[in-house]
Design an enzyme around this catalytic site. Sequence first.
Site, mmCIF file in Angstrom:
data_model
loop_
_atom_site.group_PDB
_atom_site.id
_atom_site.type_symbol
_atom_site.label_atom_id
_atom_site.label_comp_id
_atom_site.label_asym_id
_atom_site.label_seq_id
_atom_site.Cartn_x
_atom_site.Cartn_y
_atom_site.Cartn_z
ATOM 1 N N ASP A 71 0.836 -1.199 0.000
ATOM 2 C CA ASP A 71 0.000 0.000 0.000
ATOM 3 C C ASP A 71 0.869 1.248 0.000
ATOM 4 O O ASP A 71 2.029 1.225 0.430
ATOM 5 C CB ASP A 71 -0.948 0.004 1.193
ATOM 6 C CG ASP A 71 -0.222 0.002 2.527
ATOM 7 O OD1 ASP A 71 0.570 -0.934 2.763
ATOM 8 O OD2 ASP A 71 -0.437 0.928 3.340
ATOM 9 N N GLU A 133 -0.291 -1.029 5.672
ATOM 10 C CA GLU A 133 0.753 -0.677 6.627
ATOM 11 C C GLU A 133 0.653 0.793 7.000
ATOM 12 O O GLU A 133 0.905 1.182 8.148
ATOM 13 C CB GLU A 133 2.129 -0.991 6.023
ATOM 14 C CG GLU A 133 3.301 -0.818 6.990
ATOM 15 C CD GLU A 133 3.889 0.592 7.013
ATOM 16 O OE1 GLU A 133 4.711 0.873 7.905
ATOM 17 O OE2 GLU A 133 3.524 1.415 6.146
#
Length: 365
Positions: A71, A133
């Site tokens: 991400d 994350e």
Amino acid sequence: MRAAEILERLVAFPSVVGTSNTALMDYVAHYLSEHGARVTRVVGPEGDRENLFATIGDPSLPGYILSGHVDVVPAQEPGWLGDPFVLRRDGARLIGRGACDMKGFDAAVLAAVPELAAMPLRAPVHIALSYDEEAGCRGVRHLLAKLPELCAAPLGCIVGEPSGLVPVLAHKGKAALRLVATGVSGHSSRPDLGQNAIHALAPALCAAVALAESLKSGPQDARFAPAHSTVQIGTVAGGQALNIIPDRAEACIEARAICGVDPRQILAPLAGIGGLDAEWLSDYPALALDADHPLTALATEISGHAPLQAVSYGTEAGLFQQAGVPAIVCGPGDIARAHKPEEYLTEPELAGATEMVLALGRRLC
């Protein structure tokens, strides 16, 4: 496939935190399977996001994990000179959202897979890719819960966050808390007929400021700057207009804790203030790896750099450590480039990361 080509493919997937990453994981899973890796996809409770775990070698033997997240933070800043999700080259710079944090490391690992697969590995190399994350390390927790089903207890984990390929032994832990006050709206000329939510929130804000000040004389760890745990009020919101009694107000507050201190426990007194709704937004533990741990020696050997005692940013490494897997941070690029327009990784940095992964493979032969 060259690492730069893989990075170009990864950057093209707009895998912004909190959104689906299925298309990206389809690409990665297909690529890994083509090279004989055992691939498991661990879908999160959101349903549209997933982790991926792949093994090269025998999963019944203890091995090493190479860990990254897929991400990225949003790319809406005005300073971009091109499409953030189209990798651009400017000399040696490879520019795009996530190029440095941290799809560059992911690309380096994937580029090394064909050679790793051809090596007579005595211990397996695992690849762990996580989601969200950037929202407090949410995704990797679901992967770690399944780790005992996926492989023998790993010997260690290298988390490839940007560190200039310098092994990092420690970082602070973090917790984030939202406090919400609810009031009763009305005309500001009659405050006696309403309930001011900002006023109700104010004691908690004062308590947070006092808490931040008190931590300066608390436990110290000279590896960090500052050397103590910290508290910060990051955002405050409330009210509609000056002549309207605000009926809602909120503040988001974070704690960053030195090793051995629980960041949630720091903020717990604020979460317990009466009359406020408290919501934990995220948390992850600190990382602390001994300088004489075998993983430190291994990371030093394959990276070619002496270890750094500590950094100020946080990673998923603390969660691996909490799950019983020794962890260290070591990846290409500079964290100062992350979360900014024109984020970039250089081709030499990308090549260096690929070489580090291959050096791990040779070390395990």
